[in-house]
Write an enzyme that holds these catalytic residues in place. Structure first.
Site, mmCIF file in Angstrom:
data_model
loop_
_atom_site.group_PDB
_atom_site.id
_atom_site.type_symbol
_atom_site.label_atom_id
_atom_site.label_comp_id
_atom_site.label_asym_id
_atom_site.label_seq_id
_atom_site.Cartn_x
_atom_site.Cartn_y
_atom_site.Cartn_z
ATOM 1 N N GLN A 1 1.903 -6.098 -3.257
ATOM 2 C CA GLN A 1 2.378 -6.194 -1.870
ATOM 3 C C GLN A 1 3.681 -5.398 -1.689
ATOM 4 O O GLN A 1 3.865 -4.394 -2.354
ATOM 5 C CB GLN A 1 2.554 -7.655 -1.433
ATOM 6 N N GLY B 1 -4.597 -4.347 -3.816
ATOM 7 C CA GLY B 1 -5.588 -3.307 -4.087
ATOM 8 C C GLY B 1 -4.812 -2.071 -4.486
ATOM 9 O O GLY B 1 -4.216 -1.419 -3.643
ATOM 10 N N HIS B 2 -4.751 -1.805 -5.792
ATOM 11 C CA HIS B 2 -3.940 -0.696 -6.299
ATOM 12 C C HIS B 2 -4.865 0.427 -6.762
ATOM 13 O O HIS B 2 -5.648 0.246 -7.697
ATOM 14 C CB HIS B 2 -3.036 -1.172 -7.449
ATOM 15 N N LYS C 1 1.683 2.121 -5.134
ATOM 16 C CA LYS C 1 2.220 1.548 -6.384
ATOM 17 C C LYS C 1 1.294 1.843 -7.568
ATOM 18 O O LYS C 1 1.752 2.212 -8.640
ATOM 19 C CB LYS C 1 2.385 0.020 -6.228
ATOM 20 N N ASP D 1 0.809 -1.226 0.000
ATOM 21 C CA ASP D 1 0.000 0.000 0.000
ATOM 22 C C ASP D 1 0.842 1.276 0.000
ATOM 23 O O ASP D 1 0.461 2.289 0.590
ATOM 24 C CB ASP D 1 -0.976 0.009 1.206
#
Ligand code: GDP
Ligand code: IMO
Ligand code: MG
Length: 423
Positions: free
Chosen positions: A222, A40-41, A16, A13
């Site tokens: 990640q 979750g990007h 990215k 988080d």
């Protein structure tokens, strides 16, 4: 021509998604190499906000080709939902989304086993997306791959073989209901029809692109400290987010990689269980969470927050071979009178030189802090390095020296234009 790996340098988080979206202006191909829908990007474009879990964040630029490598574990439900969401927003993926025929599939029993494993005392705090159990089957050589969808007979045979074992486990060990094998076979046969147009020989495609001089951006999910080999094991994910994973997860050989960019948050966060030396369990931690909107993009869980940890980033720099970094969420520190930076650890009265990944040791280290004055002004409208207050520049210089990193990109807000290069 560049073949660039972009990695999360902390516990995920770091921002990215935003930086991939930004850089993909200059990369015709963006590829994911590990993880799955646990990622979750987030990308914000104008008033629109997209959270991507499986499809590379480059997809939001209409001329970018996006690739999912064999190191990724694919949940067909999550993938089809994501495609549908993008298509609904007039972002077509047809002809520019490719999925490796060797990528493994997340099966319903993987998600179930993930939740069962997490219901006990020794939980990791996973995202519940079936990631660990899917990688277990991959390495046990029992996994079902995208390629298997193409052969109905073989697919049914493999699902039956897996279900025989998983149902025994579910019924006799965990006291749960058995799963219906015919339903699962039917469900996965239906996925074949939907996924078929996207299947590709990814190593051949990417290596051809390189020989034609095309640049490729490899998007890590990640972060380094969640790496199964180099992270804070066992409180990690089940793949290799570090830069080495980009080669094994795509089929691009190491000698074709030109550089590694690390994404570094201006402070530290973590979701799930595990050691976190600079965690703030007080009002300051609350404030970081509130100002930084630190809630998980996949699960919505509150992220644990703390000060910048230089030994951690230095370690990450070493195992990833980071050439330059993007510092993100600098603006979140606009609101603090005083900012602390951890420059070293003390363990049993002695100064620790290297970052210990062993959780028993990391749980006991005492961070040694240097206190820096906050700049107490709005950086979100800064458009260049020179626009930043002197105290902000001092902070950046201090963390760069302490962590041994070279800052190249600075992000002062979630939008594309809230980013500039430190020339
Ligand atoms: P990722 O998993 O590394 O892509 O990061 P996430 O998307 O999970 O979390 C980063 C969050 O911070 C997202 O909500 C982004 O929109 C937001 N973000 C990214 N860069 C910045 C920044 O420089 N400042 C602020 N305030 N928010 C940012
Ligand atoms: P992005 O790509 C932050 C964490 C989970 C848990 C551990 C194992 O958005 O940075 P898993 O479901 O992978 O088996 O969970 O890893 N985790 C993440 N934390 N960002 C992520 O992804 C994460 N993906 C997994 O919270 O602690
Ligand atoms: Mg995220």
């Amino acid at each position: 021509m560049q073949v660039t790996i972009l990695v999360g340098s902390q516990w995920g988080d770091e921002g990215k998604g935003k930086i991939v979206d930004l850089l993909s202006e200059n990369f015709p191909i963006v590829a994911r190499y590990q993880g799955g829908a646990n990622a979750g990007h987030t990308v914000e474009i104008g008033d629109d906000k997209y959270i991507l879990h499986l499809i590379p964040s480059g997809i939001l630029r209409k001329d970018v080709i996006c690739v999912i490598g064999s190191g990724v574990v694919i949940d067909p439900i999550a993938l089809l939902e994501e495609i549908e969401l993008l298509e609904k927003n007039n972002i077509s993926v047809k002809g520019r989304l490719f999925i490796s025929h060797n990528a493994h599939l997340i099966m319903p029993y993987h998600k179930l086993l993930d939740s069962i494993n997490e219901s006990g005392k020794n939980k990791i705090g996973t995202t519940g997306r079936g990631i660990g159990p899917c990688y277990i089957d991959k390495y046990a050589r029992k996994g079902i791959r995208i390629n298997d969808l193409l052969n109905r007979e073989l697919l049914a045979q493999k699902i039956r073989m897996n279900l025989d074992e998983k149902n025994l486990l579910l019924k006799n060990i965990y006291g749960k209901d058995e799963l219906n094998v015919e339903e699962i076979i039917e469900q996965y046969e239906a996925f074949d029809k939907a996924i078929d147009p996207y299947i590709k020989d990814v190593p051949a495609f990417l290596n051809n692109a390189i020989s034609e001089g095309k640049s490729i951006l490899l998007e890590g999910a990640q972060g380094a400290l969640l790496d199964v080999d180099f992270g804070t094991y066992p409180f990690v994910t089940s793949s290799n987010p570090t830069s080495g994973g980009a080669c094994t997860g795509t089929g691009i050989p190491p000698n074709k990689i030109t550089n590694v960019i690390g994404i570094v948050k201006a402070y530290t966060t973590r979701v799930g269980e595990g050691p976190f030396p600079t965690e703030l369990l007080d009002a300051t931690g609350e404030k970081l969470r509130k100002v930084g909107s630190e809630f998980g993009a996949t699960t919505g869980r509150p992220r644990r927050c703390g000060w910048f940890d230089a030994p951690l980033v230095k370690y990450s720099q070493m195992v990833n071979g980071i050439d330059s970094v993007a510092i993100t969420k600098l603006d979140v520190l606009d609101h603090f009178e005083e900012i602390q930076v951890c420059t070293a650890y003390e363990f049993e009265g002695k100064l620790l030189k290297n970052f210990p990944t062993d959780p028993d040791k990391l749980n006991l280290v005492k961070p040694i802090y240097t206190s820096l004055p906050g700049w107490n002004s709005d950086t979100t409208k800064c458009e260049s390095y020179n626009d930043l207050p002197q105290l902000t520049k001092n902070y950046l210089e201090f963390i760069a020296n302490a962590a041994g990193i070279k800052i190249e990109i600075i992000s002062v807000g979630p939008k594309r234009k809230q980013t500039f290069y430190k020339k």
